[in-house]
Structure formats: structure tokens, C-alpha cells
Motif scaffolding. Sequence first.
Motif, PDB file in Angstrom:
ATOM      1  N   GLN A   1       1.557   2.343  51.379  1.00  0.00           N
ATOM      2  CA  GLN A   1       2.942   1.794  51.386  1.00  0.00           C
ATOM      3  C   GLN A   1       3.327   1.594  50.103  1.00  0.00           C
ATOM      4  O   GLN A   1       4.582   1.575  49.465  1.00  0.00           O
ATOM      5  N   ASN A   2       2.628   1.151  49.018  1.00  0.00           N
ATOM      6  CA  ASN A   2       2.869   0.694  47.760  1.00  0.00           C
ATOM      7  C   ASN A   2       2.885   2.140  46.699  1.00  0.00           C
ATOM      8  O   ASN A   2       3.859   1.739  45.799  1.00  0.00           O
ATOM      9  N   HIS A   3       2.367   3.037  47.027  1.00  0.00           N
ATOM     10  CA  HIS A   3       2.515   4.122  46.130  1.00  0.00           C
ATOM     11  C   HIS A   3       3.098   5.543  46.728  1.00  0.00           C
ATOM     12  O   HIS A   3       2.741   6.715  46.174  1.00  0.00           O
ATOM     13  N   ASN A   4       3.638   5.371  47.762  1.00  0.00           N
ATOM     14  CA  ASN A   4       4.129   6.538  48.654  1.00  0.00           C
ATOM     15  C   ASN A   4       3.436   7.554  48.896  1.00  0.00           C
ATOM     16  O   ASN A   4       3.954   8.654  48.321  1.00  0.00           O
TER      17      ASN A   4
ATOM     18  N   GLU B   1      -0.232   1.829  39.509  1.00  0.00           N
ATOM     19  CA  GLU B   1      -0.853   2.886  39.060  1.00  0.00           C
ATOM     20  C   GLU B   1      -0.571   3.237  37.655  1.00  0.00           C
ATOM     21  O   GLU B   1       0.195   2.474  37.127  1.00  0.00           O
TER      22      GLU B   1
ATOM     23  N   TYR C   1      -1.852  -2.338  43.323  1.00  0.00           N
ATOM     24  CA  TYR C   1      -0.434  -2.627  43.329  1.00  0.00           C
ATOM     25  C   TYR C   1       0.368  -1.877  42.297  1.00  0.00           C
ATOM     26  O   TYR C   1       1.395  -1.943  42.009  1.00  0.00           O
TER      27      TYR C   1
END
Lengths: 291, 283
Positions: free
Chosen positions: B188-191, B153, B151
Amino acid sequence: MQRVMASALFRPLTSKWGMQKRWVDGAPMEALASKFIKPNDRLNSFERLEIYNRQYWFRVLDCLYDDYPGLRAVVGERRFMKMATAYLTQYPSDSFTLRDLGNRLEQFLRAEPHWSAPREELALDMVRFEWAQVVAFDGPAHPPLTPDDILDTPPSKLQLRLQPYLTLLELNFAVDDFLIAIKKRESDVLRGEASNAMNSAPKAAVVRKRVRYPKREKVHLAVHRHDNLLYYKRLDQEAFAILTSLSRGITVEDACLEAVTASKRTDVDWSAEIKSWFDAWSALGWFCRTP
Amino acid sequence: MPANAFNGFTEYGIGIGLRVPHYRHILAKKPVVDWFEIISENFMVDGGRPLEVLDTILEQYRVVQHGVASYFGSADKFDREHLKRLKRLVKYTNTPWLSDHLCWGSVDGRYTHDLLPMPYTFAVARHTAEKIRFARDYLEVPICVENVSSYAEYHASEMTEWEFLSEVVEQADCGILLDVNNIYVSSQNHNFDPYEYLNNVPHHRVGQIHIAGHSKFEKYTLDTHDHPVLDPVWKMYAHAIQRVGNTATLLEWDDRIPSFEEVHHEALKANEFRDTQLATTAS
Ligand SMILES: [Fe+2]
């Protein structure tokens, strides 16, 4: 980086279950978070770190909540969560397994009795009892003694070792009966939740039905397992004294002599009584070989 | 790959995670299951009921160990006690391979009990690979490392997650437990494009696959393991086995656990994808 991030995760949440807005030095938390965490198009650095902060606390609080229903009933639900938060802030987990999460709860409650006031002693009895159950559930066992093992040793020389999964507790309250009542109430509540049947009690009514706190009375308890199931066994004071002496390495003869001498009971056939105790304890496998 | 050095040259099919609510059903009904995945830490105890259950399971089923607390990515040295207990269990279960996560979770002997993401740097990859090698040599069993869902980076990262995973497993010469759901959740969370991830890991090192359900929230996707596998993850799974071959696969269901039959039924859907894939390869 790992040290800073872990310290951030270990910091308690706010009363609204969010991450604290300021770091220990008073600086904005967002400034600290953005030093090492990238934002994305939906969440800033603070919010991303907050997901982990929340996840950490939900996990550890859930674990204590489930493992210590008795202590929870003694201090009250809301105060339990605050107490658990204070405890884990002072003593973050020091073990790879969540089983050990409550290993310093007794120590904590002794040092900070205000968390359980005015029922400090009851809380201590309960936490010792609940920890003893953790130990009895999956603690180590040694091979039990067989009659042959001790055939040649006279009672004056005989020392017996107790199974490490067995805990002897001298208590001021009947926390065993109290915990059984608490668990029964909780399972009634759960059943109430699971069923929509007309005749089931409304949940709130069941919740409101409090279990009365136990009265002060001396209870001697052995918490153990048999066939891998958990048991608690009440012991006579003299039986408890003998087992406690044995666990301290005192010989069988001296342990029995001390217990009988200290006893206030009269008209007891002590040799028959003691023999029946030892028979029962042997059958339960409480005595073990020295590894 | 069906059988390779990283899964002990086994050809396991669809497995189920062994979970407490199913104990009674499994012990009484003895359902046909290809293999069970156990959480190592749940059985690294000294005695009592957990080991009794494990004994019974081992008599009838194949078991693979999956760990949650080795923390290959923690800067800390290994917890000696943890490794010792883990080795004892490895000898006990005879697991053909062992998996744990590519993550960190403890600092200075304090445990978060979470699977925290790593900064993707060359220095961290080197350190992590060294720890994996050490664990493999000590435990004497092949190791597969699993990609976690994340969730957050870090600014410190020097490469993508799949480049980092590849770097670590090449340096450690170990296997991959490819968690398809985790790739999806992180994408999804980091595109990022999850297929780019799938296409760019060393396929010959994949020893096992995980599939699971997740939950979508407004601003992020969480790896919750509390319901059936969702369509995009099944699609990715089909793509994954096309690339790596028919690989031992396990469905993870850890929260709001339904009946054993329901979990098993969901897991067996993976067979359909395998069969379609085999048919495509044959034609
Ligand atoms: Fe997984």
C-alpha cells in the motif's frame, strides 16, 4: 546512510510533534531527506522520514512515561516530556532493551538540576528509587546462603554478600509513600476513564486532585523482591548501616560494632535487635553465595 | 512447507504471541494453545518474574523465540552481550527455530528500538547474509528472517524488496518468516502488487507465517497490530498457504490487546483457510 538516518531519527520533534525543518547545519531537512529517501505519489521524502522520526520519539517517550511515574509527578507532566526529550537527546538508548532506557537519568538530573528545580533533591531520590525497582524486578539473583555455609566462620572473619537485585537507599524524602499515592491516583483516573457509571468521579476532578509533595525526612529503604514480587522495606538507621557496610565487604563483627557505636539510641538490647534483623534478612534470602 | 530445515522439521499449527496482559489468564486457565511465540528480548534478563513465567509456560507449552533487536541489517557488528544472552535463552527454551527481522536499527551502539527498512542492494544483501550465517552458527539453531513493513524507500535500492529478501535468504541459506500483513502494508505504501511479492519468494524456505491487523491513514498504512486481521490480509494468507503449504502461523496483537479468548479466536480463523486449502488440494 544508517548513521545519517539514525541521527535524523534521534533529533527531537518540534513542539507540534513534527520533524524539524532544518538539519544540524541549517540546511533544509527536505534536501537531506531527498538525498536518500524516495518520495511517492502521496508523501515527499521529508514526510516519509518524519514517520520514522515520530515513531522513534513516541516509542521512547512512552516508555519513560510509563516507567517513571514518580519522577513525572515530581517534575510535572509537561516538564517531564521536555526533560525526557533532553535526556534522550543527550543519552540515546545504549542497550538492546527498553528496560535500560532510564539507566542514566540520575546522572543526567545531577548534571542538569534545572529540570527538577525547585525539587532537585526529591527528583534525585525518586529516580534512584524508581531505577532500584527496575533492578529489583528482573536483576540477577545468586543462590541464597544457608546456615551451613557460614557455620564454621566466626563473625570477626565473616563477610556476607548481598543479592545484586537488592538496592539500599538513603533518602531525604519518603518517596515510597509518595509513589504509592501517585500510583493510586493514576489507577483512580484509569478507572474513571473505563467506567461511565454515574457515581464515578469525573475524570478532571480526579486528575486535579494533586498528591502533596512529601516533607523532608530521612528514610532508609531496601528495594528488593521476594517470590518474584517487588517490595520496599523501611530499615532502622543502624540496620541500614550494617547492610551498607556488609555490601562494602566489611566483616559482620565490624559492621555491627560500627553501627552500634554510631547509634544515638540508648536502652536497646543490641544483640537481640541485631539477631532479629539478621534472621529477617536471611529469611528474605538477601545474603548470597559468592558465584 | 509444513516441516523443513528452517523450522527445525516441526509441524506447528496456530500460535499466539505471549503478552503480559494475558499472563494471569494463561497461568490460571491453562488454555489449549498449539504454541506460544515469545519476544526473546523480554526474557533475556537475569532473573525475577519474567523467567518464572517463562518456566511455567515451558512446562506446558511449546515455545518459539521471536527477536526484535538482532538487527541483521545494521552495519554495526553484532552486540556480543545481546548474542550471548540470546544463546542462553535458546538453550533454555529449546526453541526449534528462531526468527528476527530483515532490518536495521542500531548505529555505533545506539539503539532506535525500531525495525528500519534496508536499502535493497547486492552489497547490503551480502553483508546481511553474512551476519545471519554467523548468528545461526553461533546460536546453533535455524533462523527465519521476517520481512518488515516499511514507510520509506531508498534511492540506493537496486532491486525490489522480494528480490532482496530472496537474495539474502539464498546467500545465508536461512528460512523466511513470511509476514503477510507486512507485505500488504508495504504494498500500500509503495504501490506494488502484494501477490507478485508472495509469488516470487523461495516458498521452500518459508518456516513460519505472521498475520496481524494494520491501520489505514489518509496517506499511508501503518503496521499497528492493534485490531483483527483485515480481509485483504486473510485473502493473501489463503494464497500464501496455497503456495507454501500448511505452515506454522502466528497472529500478532501487540497494542490495545483484548482478552486472551478474543485473540485466540481470531488466530484460529486461520484454521478455516488451512482446511479450505487442504480440501482444494485433496479434490
Ligand atoms: Fe511480524
